[in-house]
Enzyme design. Structure first.
Site, PDB file in Angstrom:
ATOM      1  N   ASP A  46      -9.880  -3.502  -5.469  1.00 24.97           N
ATOM      2  CA  ASP A  46      -9.161  -2.836  -4.858  1.00 24.97           C
ATOM      3  C   ASP A  46      -9.898  -1.524  -4.883  1.00 24.97           C
ATOM      4  OD1 ASP A  46      -7.428  -1.210  -2.876  1.00 24.97           O
ATOM      5  OD2 ASP A  46      -5.436  -2.161  -3.429  1.00 24.97           O
ATOM      6  N   SER A  86       0.945  -1.376   0.171  1.00 22.26           N
ATOM      7  CA  SER A  86       0.296   0.411   0.191  1.00 22.26           C
ATOM      8  C   SER A  86       0.565   1.137   0.160  1.00 22.26           C
ATOM      9  CB  SER A  86      -1.099   0.079   1.162  1.00 22.26           C
ATOM     10  OG  SER A  86      -2.088   1.118   0.804  1.00 22.26           O
ATOM     11  N   HIS A  94      -8.158  -5.218  -1.902  1.00 24.01           N
ATOM     12  CA  HIS A  94      -6.992  -4.428  -0.849  1.00 24.01           C
ATOM     13  C   HIS A  94      -5.840  -5.261  -0.206  1.00 24.01           C
ATOM     14  CE1 HIS A  94      -4.052  -0.792   0.194  1.00 24.01           C
ATOM     15  NE2 HIS A  94      -4.217  -0.781   1.091  1.00 24.01           N
TER      16      HIS A  94
END
Length: 702
Positions: free
Chosen positions: A638, A552, A673
């Site tokens: 995501d 991320s 995600h």
């Protein structure tokens, strides 16, 4: 066995596109990978544009071919990591009135069972309230969100995401019959809160751009389409959530960005009453609220009036605004108060001093304080809230890089602690076989950067060992040195595992966070490379023998260091990486962009922020040079880091790089995600990452 070298890598088409801001025009030939109907793709991946899908699937096929020689290693890693998990495990039951609530897993099961029992051990009169495995049958993706029982213990509100896009559907179950009520509510953030009447439920709804901006009130039996709108946030930079005080006296509507917060109160006994604001938002002032019922006051955790590391103040219930705030726990520079928990007779706070956490217990009647502190050189400590307000026992969890997680109950009145659970490693674990260290690298500006280190005692410290270096460094999130059973698969093969506690987190207090954001963001990147260079200079590894890993915002870190210091690393692993920073921050329609401007800067309005961001954005700074071996992982649905960021980045890297090292993009076409759902499916992804790291450093045969 090394990676295979497939004959021909995918080549993404170049299509003319550009954007101009502040008189600066930037070409973006891979912009076409951003689907125009991306909101629809989040809900239904099948509607993805055929050309985009073809490219992603070509990259997946190429990666699969390159990784094929590691199949046996991946299976070995998966098997040994799984063997360290107690499959028939459960959490320590938490008391709420006549019941003890807990979560358990059964052997071989991917998903948890939500349970309750009539005894503290979770053995008597056990009731399975929700079987995640049964609910997940036939689903390619299944993830449970918030689960909350009503105060009268008769109903269960539970949320589920079936696409990986984090649009949670809320269900209500009658616990007497086990059947679902007709009250089904889509597109929530997955965290429902009950009012004490057991008939009223509050929840947060997501808009089409995936922003949690509205709080609704639902009355059981009513049509959810007619639910009352309780609060709507007008600022797209603020996100909204709903919670409650520990005593369940107030429903809390929390609205915040990355540096400012505002709380609204609803009398839980009057759930239809209008919310009232505690203190109107003021830029860069944060606060959260707990209710001290016997003393008719709120205790507020805040950074108001220059309390950079936060303090605790009090305010009367009838007049809770800042004009009436009085210090209870004054600000102390260098002691960062992370959060608070309030029981009827005790106020608990968890704080960080000298980089390590401790729990402080204050007796409300006398003001006397007691401290729970542990003595290892580096460890992780967490305070568990529980359900009950009248509690006299607090629960905390402790672990270190060598010590599996332990859960304790601490009797506040006697000061004694009892071990309720120790993480079991079925395949065996001897802490004494390992060494954990706390070291400090020196950053470019002289700041000391903490590093947590784990290695086997038998590992040579002469520079020959490869090193696995993890980093994050954003949003004030701290990477505490907790126990990871999976990491042992690296360490047991002679790798050294390290976590760099770089600026942008809060390991060094709030100032540590401020020194790694907006116009100081580059400190995050140079801290990480300083940590790697230091570990090489000290003989723990050598330059060019480090595998870096981040996800991320940590994936953005990977992109920057790959551009700026490629010679330091043998491999780069970037999971769901935020690498198209400039384009994303220029697109106000994306889910996280407006609230992110306070973290990174607003390049739309601020030319200096634009130029600064453009100077480090990984996608914009890809250059013709040699890059390390790279594994990039993405998720099609995501909503946090959209799939096209890593796709564009890899396409540009493939066209520019001058080496023949591996560059692999794996896009999970059925997840978002967090990667694959299910505890074992996720372990397969961990095994893939570790196999890549071991292969590129030559440790795959060890």
């Amino acid at each position: 066995m090394p990676l295979a070298r497939p004959a021909k890598a995918p080549v993404a088409a170049l299509k003319e596109a550009s954007h101009t801001h502040h008189g600066i025009t930037v070409s973006d030939p891979y912009a076409w990978l951003r689907a125009e109907n991306w909101q629809d793709v989040m809900r239904d991946p099948d509607v993805l544009d055929a050309e985009i899908r073809a490219y992603l699937e070509a990259e997946n096929a190429y990666a699969d071919a390159a990784l094929e020689p590691l199949s046996d290693l991946r299976e070995t890693l998966f098997s040994e990591i799984r063997a360290r998990i107690k499959e028939d495990d459960s959490s320590v039951p938490a008391k709420d009135g006549p019941w003890y609530y807990f979560r358990k897993f059964e052997t071989g099961a991917q998903h948890p069972l939500e349970c309750r029992s009539s005894d503290a051990g979770g053995k008597e009169n056990v009731q399975v309230l929700l079987d995640g495995n049964k609910e997940a049958e036939g689903e390619a993706y299944f993830r449970l969100g918030g689960i909350s029982h009503s105060r009268d213990h008769s109903k269960l509100a539970w949320a589920v995401d079936r696409k990986g896009s984090e649009f949670f559907t809320l269900h209500i179950r009658d616990l007497a019959t086990g059947k679902e009520l007709a009250d089904t509510i889509p597109d929530t953030n997955g965290d429902p809160v009950w009012a004490p009447d057991g008939m009223t439920l509050f929840y947060t709804k997501l808009d089409d751009n995936h922003r949690p901006c509205r709080v609704y009130r639902h009355r059981l039996g009513d049509d959810p389409a007619a639910d009352a709108l309780v609060y709507e946030e007008p600022d797209p930079g603020f996100f909204v959530s709903v919670s409650e005080t520990q005593d369940s006296a107030f429903i809390l509507i929390n609205t915040h960005d990355h540096q400012t917060s505002e709380v609204w109160l609803i009398d839980a006994q009057k759930p239809e009453s209008a919310p009232r604001c505690v203190e109107p938002r003021r830029a860069a002032i944060e606060y959260d609220v707990e209710h001290d019922a016997p003393r008719e006051r709120f205790l507020i955790h805040t950074n108001d009036n220059g309390a950079e590391d936060f303090k605790i103040v009090e305010a009367p219930v009838e007049a809770p605004n800042a004009a009436h705030w009085r210090d209870v726990v004054p600000h102390e520079a260098g002691t960062y108060i992370l959060g608070q928990l309030l029981f009827r007779d005790y106020h608990l706070r968890i704080e960080r001093r000298d980089g390590l956490k401790r729990i402080v217990i204050r007796t409300l009647e006398t003001g006397a304080e007691d401290v729970i502190k542990l003595d290892e050189e580096a460890y992780d400590l967490d305070l568990h809230g529980g359900y009950e307000y009248d509690a006299r026992t607090l629960r905390f969890a402790y672990s270190s890089m060598t010590t599996p997680a332990e859960v304790y109950d601490y009797d506040i009145e006697t000061g004694t602690r009892s071990l309720r659970k120790r993480q079991e490693i079925p395949s065996g674990h001897t802490p004494g076989d390992y060494v954990t260290r706390r070291l400090f690298a020196t950053a470019e500006d002289g700041e000391r950067i903490p590093i947590s280190l784990l290695y086997k005692k038998s590992t040579p410290l002469n520079g020959s060992a490869p090193l696995y270096l993890y980093g994050y460094g954003s949003y004030g999130i701290s990477m505490d040195p907790y126990f990871s059973a999976s990491v042992l698969s690296l360490v047991n093969r002679g790798m050294i595992y390290a976590v760099a506690h770089i600026r942008g987190g809060k390991e060094g207090g709030y100032r540590w966070y401020k020194a790694g954001k907006t116009a100081s963001k580059k400190n995050t990147f140079t801290d990480f490379t300083a940590a790697g260079a230091y570990l090489a200079a000290e003989g723990f590894t050598s330059r060019g023998n480090i595998v870096a890993h981040g996800g991320s915002a940590g994936g953005m870190l990977m992109g920057v260091v790959a551009n700026e210091a490629p010679e330091l690393f043998k491999g780069i692993i970037a999971e769901v990486p935020f690498v198209d920073v400039l384009n994303t921050m220029l697109d106000a329609s994306l889910p996280l962009t407006p609230p992110e401007w306070l973290e990174w800067g607003n390049p739309i309005e601020d030319e200096e922020a634009y130029k600064y961001m453009a100077s480090y954005s990984p996608y914009d700074n890809v250059k013709a040079q040699a890059y390390p071996n790279m594994l990039v992982i993405a998720g099609l649905t995501d909503p946090r880091v959209t799939y096209w960021e890593p796709a564009k980045w890899v396409a540009k890297l493939r066209a520019a790089k001058t080496d023949d090292n591996a560059l692999l993009l794996k896009t999970n076409m059925e997840a978002g995600h967090g990667g694959a759902s299910g505890r074992f499916e996720r372990l397969k992804e961990v095994a893939l990452v570790y196999a890549f790291a071991l292969a590129v450093t030559g440790k795959d045969a060890a």
